[in-house]
Design a protein around this motif. Structure first.
Motif, PDB file in Angstrom:
ATOM      1  N   GLU A  53      -8.204 -39.228  -4.452  1.00  0.00           N
ATOM      2  CA  GLU A  53      -9.450 -38.915  -5.367  1.00  0.00           C
ATOM      3  C   GLU A  53      -8.892 -38.126  -6.854  1.00  0.00           C
ATOM      4  O   GLU A  53      -7.922 -37.265  -6.658  1.00  0.00           O
ATOM      5  CB  GLU A  53     -10.540 -37.712  -5.050  1.00  0.00           C
ATOM      6  CG  GLU A  53     -11.231 -38.621  -3.871  1.00  0.00           C
ATOM      7  CD  GLU A  53     -12.244 -39.476  -4.330  1.00  0.00           C
ATOM      8  OE1 GLU A  53     -12.429 -39.805  -5.303  1.00  0.00           O
ATOM      9  OE2 GLU A  53     -12.783 -40.312  -3.310  1.00  0.00           O
ATOM     10  N   ASN A  55     -11.024 -37.237  -9.279  1.00  0.00           N
ATOM     11  CA  ASN A  55     -11.773 -35.975  -9.584  1.00  0.00           C
ATOM     12  C   ASN A  55     -11.922 -34.777  -8.227  1.00  0.00           C
ATOM     13  O   ASN A  55     -12.385 -35.056  -7.290  1.00  0.00           O
ATOM     14  CB  ASN A  55     -13.319 -36.592  -9.834  1.00  0.00           C
ATOM     15  CG  ASN A  55     -13.308 -37.450 -10.831  1.00  0.00           C
ATOM     16  OD1 ASN A  55     -12.723 -37.501 -12.050  1.00  0.00           O
ATOM     17  ND2 ASN A  55     -14.053 -38.647 -10.700  1.00  0.00           N
ATOM     18  N   THR A  58     -15.494 -34.534  -6.504  1.00  0.00           N
ATOM     19  CA  THR A  58     -15.409 -35.664  -5.529  1.00  0.00           C
ATOM     20  C   THR A  58     -14.607 -35.557  -4.323  1.00  0.00           C
ATOM     21  O   THR A  58     -15.107 -35.626  -3.167  1.00  0.00           O
ATOM     22  CB  THR A  58     -15.157 -37.051  -6.233  1.00  0.00           C
ATOM     23  OG1 THR A  58     -16.018 -37.300  -7.363  1.00  0.00           O
ATOM     24  CG2 THR A  58     -15.473 -38.101  -5.165  1.00  0.00           C
ATOM     25  N   ARG A  61     -16.317 -32.591  -2.104  1.00  0.00           N
ATOM     26  CA  ARG A  61     -17.735 -32.612  -1.827  1.00  0.00           C
ATOM     27  C   ARG A  61     -18.151 -32.915  -0.274  1.00  0.00           C
ATOM     28  O   ARG A  61     -19.070 -31.950   0.248  1.00  0.00           O
ATOM     29  CB  ARG A  61     -18.327 -33.773  -2.675  1.00  0.00           C
ATOM     30  CG  ARG A  61     -19.813 -33.583  -2.901  1.00  0.00           C
ATOM     31  CD  ARG A  61     -20.469 -34.568  -3.677  1.00  0.00           C
ATOM     32  NE  ARG A  61     -20.107 -34.827  -4.958  1.00  0.00           N
ATOM     33  CZ  ARG A  61     -20.459 -33.947  -5.975  1.00  0.00           C
ATOM     34  NH1 ARG A  61     -21.385 -33.063  -5.601  1.00  0.00           N
ATOM     35  NH2 ARG A  61     -20.009 -34.076  -7.116  1.00  0.00           N
ATOM     36  N   TYR A  85     -19.041 -27.198  -5.607  1.00  0.00           N
ATOM     37  CA  TYR A  85     -19.127 -28.480  -4.699  1.00  0.00           C
ATOM     38  C   TYR A  85     -18.986 -28.520  -3.224  1.00  0.00           C
ATOM     39  O   TYR A  85     -19.081 -29.573  -2.650  1.00  0.00           O
ATOM     40  CB  TYR A  85     -18.512 -29.327  -5.638  1.00  0.00           C
ATOM     41  CG  TYR A  85     -18.580 -29.650  -7.035  1.00  0.00           C
ATOM     42  CD1 TYR A  85     -19.617 -30.156  -7.446  1.00  0.00           C
ATOM     43  CD2 TYR A  85     -17.505 -28.928  -7.854  1.00  0.00           C
ATOM     44  CE1 TYR A  85     -19.880 -30.344  -8.897  1.00  0.00           C
ATOM     45  CE2 TYR A  85     -17.840 -28.853  -9.198  1.00  0.00           C
ATOM     46  CZ  TYR A  85     -18.774 -29.731  -9.896  1.00  0.00           C
ATOM     47  OH  TYR A  85     -19.198 -29.549 -11.235  1.00  0.00           O
TER      48      TYR A  85
END
Length: 342
Positions: A53, A55, A58, A61, A85
């Motif tokens: 990933e 990000n 993300t 999460r 998150y």
């Protein structure tokens, strides 16, 4: 299937991913993130992660377990960035080499539903000095686990389970104890290596001295082949412990210097210089053989006093023959140096 998110996928992080995927692919889904795009791409290329990933939000999460495997100097920022998150009941751990600071940061920054458990895999260096990731890096290695007082029991179990699934041996520790030990065997070697390397390199004769560099100097200075950010992180988060152990090193160095300034002590095969070198040789051999020293509370055998016959023989025949006599008594103990060689 648990999602494990690795924040940092250089040697340690990528090795965790490789180890979990090699032996427990049906148990874990491994997601990787690294702020260094080259390291990020390499981890995906070698199969250390199921997905990479780009990000950070993300990446964490949906994670059941988040493992921070970046220099401790980056940990505060990472905790701040992921705090909004992370999922309910997430377990967050790390692989940093100091613990008191990151445990405080986790308490201050993370939401109540997240549980932090400190971690530190204590892997031995590859004899070649290479730092490639390996699924077997942690096999039979101690893995320090340092829970926070507010860590959920289930979070501690999560970290212990990952530890054993990697083939490592869980070692539960107090944060102060951990940071002192880490300073002694990780921090101090790095600073001693830096001092020795810079002392030689700062010499006007370094151009010629460098031609003499062999395996001993290369091995001694190996800690400085690591990213200086890791060493700097130890300094900024573990100063008191580092100062204590550097003081102990300075005492030993001062003792060596005093002996070198005394001709008789240098030449005495039973003198303090010989004792220091023999003790170091024996301690290193025990490390290589995996022989654990006895705990300080155990009953130590008192030093054997010479018999009247041995004392008389020493007076009549001198120290050389008596050293040979004592050396023969230790010949069956592979961890004892034969002082007849001195």
């Amino acid at each position: 299937m648990k999602q494990v998110t690795l924040l940092g996928v250089s040697q340690i992080g990528a090795s965790i991913g490789l180890g979990l995927r090699a032996e427990h692919a049906r148990k874990y889904r491994v997601v990787g993130y690294d702020p260094d795009q080259d390291i990020h791409a390499q981890a995906e290329k070698i199969g250390a992660v199921d997905s990479a990933e780009w990000n950070l939000d993300t990446a964490v999460r949906d994670a059941d377990v988040v493992i921070i495997s970046l220099p401790v100097t980056r940990a505060y920022e990472i905790l701040e960035n992921i705090a909004p998150y992370v999922s309910e009941n997430v377990t967050i751990t790390d692989t940093c080499s100091t613990k008191r600071s990151i445990l405080r940061w986790a308490e201050d920054i993370l939401p109540q539903h997240a549980s932090f458990v400190g971690g530190h895999p204590l892997v031995k260096a590859d004899a070649t000095g290479r730092d490639e990731p390996s699924p077997y890096l942690f096999t039979q290695a101690p893995y320090a686990i340092i829970p926070h007082p507010r860590s959920r029991p289930s979070a501690i179990r999560d970290v212990q389970e990952i530890c054993t699934d990697l083939g490592a041996r869980p070692l539960f520790m107090d944060p102060d104890e951990h940071d002192s030990f880490s300073a002694a065997v990780e921090g101090v070697p790095a600073f001693v290596a830096a001092a020795a390397l810079n002392a030689a390199a700062d010499s006007p004769s370094w151009h010629e001295i460098s031609k003499f560099v062999g395996k001993d100097f290369v091995s001694m200075s190996q800690p400085m082949a690591n990213d200086p950010a890791w060493v700097n992180g130890m300094a900024s988060t573990n100063r008191d412990m580092l100062i204590y152990w550097l003081d102990q090193i300075n005492l030993k160095i001062a003792g060596i210097k005093r002996v070198l300034e005394n001709d008789e002590e240098v030449e005495d095969p039973d003198g303090p210089l010989a004792d220091m070198l023999v003790n170091a040789w024996e301690n290193r051999l025990r490390l290589d053989l995996g022989i654990q020293p006895p705990p300080p509370t155990s009953q130590q055998q008192p030093e054997r006093m010479p018999s009247s016959g041995e004392a008389t023989a020493s007076m009549l025949m001198g120290g050389f023959i008596m050293r040979a006599f004592r050396g023969s008594k230790d010949k069956d103990d592979p961890t004892k140096y034969d002082r007849r060689k001195l």
